[in-house]
Structure formats: structure tokens, C-alpha cells
Motif scaffolding. Structure first.
Motif, short mmCIF file in Angstrom:
data_model
loop_
_atom_site.label_atom_id
_atom_site.label_comp_id
_atom_site.label_asym_id
_atom_site.label_seq_id
_atom_site.Cartn_x
_atom_site.Cartn_y
_atom_site.Cartn_z
N VAL A 122 80.55 -19.96 3.30
CA VAL A 122 81.49 -21.07 3.33
C VAL A 122 82.21 -21.12 4.68
O VAL A 122 82.44 -22.19 5.24
N ILE A 175 82.91 -24.31 7.21
CA ILE A 175 84.25 -24.74 7.62
C ILE A 175 84.34 -24.79 9.14
O ILE A 175 84.89 -25.73 9.72
N TYR A 218 91.09 -18.48 8.05
CA TYR A 218 90.33 -18.58 6.81
C TYR A 218 90.65 -17.39 5.90
O TYR A 218 90.76 -16.26 6.36
N SER A 220 92.87 -26.85 1.77
CA SER A 220 92.11 -26.59 0.55
C SER A 220 90.73 -27.24 0.62
O SER A 220 90.47 -28.11 1.45
N MET A 221 89.86 -26.79 -0.29
CA MET A 221 88.53 -27.36 -0.41
C MET A 221 88.46 -28.15 -1.72
O MET A 221 89.46 -28.65 -2.20
N LYS A 222 87.28 -28.22 -2.27
CA LYS A 222 87.06 -28.95 -3.52
C LYS A 222 87.94 -28.40 -4.63
O LYS A 222 88.16 -27.19 -4.72
N CYS A 265 91.70 -22.35 0.94
CA CYS A 265 90.69 -21.68 1.76
C CYS A 265 91.25 -21.18 3.09
O CYS A 265 90.54 -20.52 3.85
N SER A 282 91.50 -30.93 4.87
CA SER A 282 91.23 -30.68 3.45
C SER A 282 90.28 -31.74 2.89
O SER A 282 89.38 -31.43 2.09
N LEU A 303 86.80 -31.01 3.96
CA LEU A 303 86.20 -29.83 3.33
C LEU A 303 85.89 -30.02 1.85
O LEU A 303 85.38 -29.09 1.21
N LYS A 304 86.18 -31.17 1.30
CA LYS A 304 86.02 -31.39 -0.14
C LYS A 304 84.58 -31.21 -0.61
O LYS A 304 84.33 -30.85 -1.76
N ILE A 321 82.37 -29.09 0.61
CA ILE A 321 81.83 -27.74 0.82
C ILE A 321 81.84 -26.96 -0.49
O ILE A 321 82.82 -26.96 -1.22
N LYS A 322 80.74 -26.30 -0.76
CA LYS A 322 80.62 -25.50 -1.99
C LYS A 322 80.37 -24.04 -1.64
O LYS A 322 79.81 -23.72 -0.63
#
Length: 259
Positions: free
Chosen positions: A93, A97, A120, A213-215, A220, A252, A255-256, A258-259
Motif C-alpha cells: 500500500v 500512496i 505513513y 485516510s484511505m477507503k 493511513c 484522502s 487514496l480512496k 487504494i486497497k
């Protein structure tokens, strides 16, 4: 990846017959033994690593607390934990990022006149993934710097608040004046709840940070600004914080996926 690199270097050190960090070496060996099979008994760990039982108990306790391994209550066997898998996944991840950082950090520095970075959080340590330096400001961390003293930074309140009470005690115990540090972290988090950012300042420098933040709003890391009292005068803090928060919000959104 961090985990792979550590284990590889651990093997190299054993082959050379030396280790600059014996305790870490033992911990890595335990991880290797447990990760390589379908459960392993305590006596096998002691036997294979030639460890005193008391030492093995201490190492296993820490690894369980970190969720790197788990112990089956019925069989007593030790297995790989979800924490180790999470570290490996989060390392991948981090690369994703990093690809998103250049534009947003350049914009942040250009709009504030101060150095900007992104740090991170992988669940165990901080790593600086991106940086845009303003030479009239302060240097801050270098790209790829890894920090294990995880409660020492302006972005530390973001993770401390989410820790269990047990982990808070464990992490705080690493610091001499842990009571004062806990109070500082809690006060900083309350400030964040009111203002949307954290401010750390000393006689000569100031640093601002905002969470990213991400999803599903999974934390993160943090975007941060650093400057001198000249490049970041008190009267400008509110304006700079507003710009910082907006850039953290935009990142953010980026980055939504990104898994």
C-alpha cells in the motif's frame, strides 16, 4: 518490503555468525519458525532456537501482543498472526500512496512557504514517504526515514487515540516521562477534535499535522508542515492550518481507491 528485508538480513547475519541485535534476531527466528509451518509447540521453539524458556516466553508474549503470532488455546500451538500479514500488505500500500504524493506536496509547500511531508503509518512504525523542501523553512524528516519511537511526533496523537488501553501502556512504557507524554498526547488530540489539526511548537520551530485516510476512512498517515517561527509566525497558523487540512482532504480522496 520491510518485513521481507528484515528477515532476509536476519538470515545473512546468522550465516555470518554475528548479530548486532541478539534480541531482535531471536524474535525474527521465532517468526520464521512459526510462519513456516502449520503450528509449532513451545518446546519445539525452545529446542530449535536453543533459548532459555524464560526468554522464549518473553519473546512470544511480545509477538502475541503485536498480533504477529497467535496461540491456539486448545492445542497450545503457535501460528502466524494477522499483524504480520497486515504489515506485508501495508508495505505494498505504501508504494501506491507514494505515487500520489508529488503533486499534493508541491502544492502544499508552494502555498504555505514551508516544508511539507507525508508520514505513513503501517500499524507499527512511521515512514516518511514523501517530502517537498522549502529551503527557507526546516528540513524535517528525509524520505524513507523510518521512526520506531512512534509517540514522539505531531502526528502521534492520531494513532495513540486509537490504541487499546493495553497497547497504550506498552508504548508509553518505552518513554521515561510517560505520564507527561500521555497527557500531552491526549491534550493534542482534544485540540485536533476542536480544530482539525495538531500544532507542536518549541522556541524555534513549529509543526502542523492533519490526518489522511484511505477507503472507509481507514487512517493511513499524516500530512505535515514544518517551519521556523519566522516562516510560520503565530498570526499565520490559522491560515496555514486551513491550507494543510484542505490538502489532507484532497489526498484522502485520491487514496480512496487504494486497497
Amino acid at each position: 518490503m520491510i518485513v521481507t528485508t528484515i528477515i532476509y538480513e536476519s538470515k545473512v547475519m546468522r550465516k555470518n555468525g554475528k548479530s548486532p541485535a541478539p534480541a531482535l534476531e531471536n524474535g525474527m527466528q521465532i517468526l520464521e519458525e512459526i510462519a513456516g509451518g502449520n503450528g509449532i509447540a513451545f518446546n519445539k521453539i525452545v529446542e530449535k532456537l536453543s533459548l532459555p524458556e524464560s526468554s522464549a516466553v518473553r519473546y512470544l508474549k511480545v509477538l502475541i501482543q503485536r498480533d504477529y503470532i497467535s496461540k491456539d488455546p486448545k492445542s497450545g500451538l503457535y501460528y502466524s498472526g494477522s499483524g504480520l500479514s497486515k504489515l506485508i500488505k501495508m508495505d505494498s500500500v505504501a508504494g501506491k500512496i507514494r505515487e500520489k504524493l508529488d503533486t499534493v506536496l508541491k502544492s502544499l509547500t508552494q502555498n504555505t512557504g514551508n516544508t511539507s511531508i507525508f508520514v505513513y503509518w503501517n500499524g507499527s512504525l512511521w515512514q516518511c514517504l514523501g517530502k517537498e523542501l522549502n529551503e527557507d523553512s526546516i528540513a524535517m524528516q528525509n524520505i524513507n526515514d523510518v521512526r520506531h519511537d512512534i509517540l514522539s511526533y505531531p502526528w502521534s496523537p492520531f494513532i495513540f487515540n486509537g490504541f487499546s488501553e493495553t497497547r497504550k501502556k506498552i508504548e508509553l512504557s518505552r518513554y521515561p516521562d510517560f505520564k507527561k507524554l500521555a497527557e500531552k498526547l491526549e491534550a493534542s488530540y482534544k485540540f485536533f477534535l476542536r480544530n482539525g489539526y495538531v500544532l507542536y511548537e518549541s522556541e524555534s520551530i513549529r509543526r502542523l499535522s492533519a490526518p489522511v485516510s484511505m477507503k472507509e476512512n481507514v487512517f493511513c498517515g499524516a500530512m505535515a508542515l514544518g517551519g521556523t517561527c519566522s516562516s510560520m509566525p503565530e498570526k499565520s497558523i490559522s491560515r496555514l492550518a486551513k491550507i494543510l487540512k484542505e490538502h489532507a482532504r484532497l489526498l484522502s480522496i485520491e487514496l480512496k481507491d487504494i486497497k
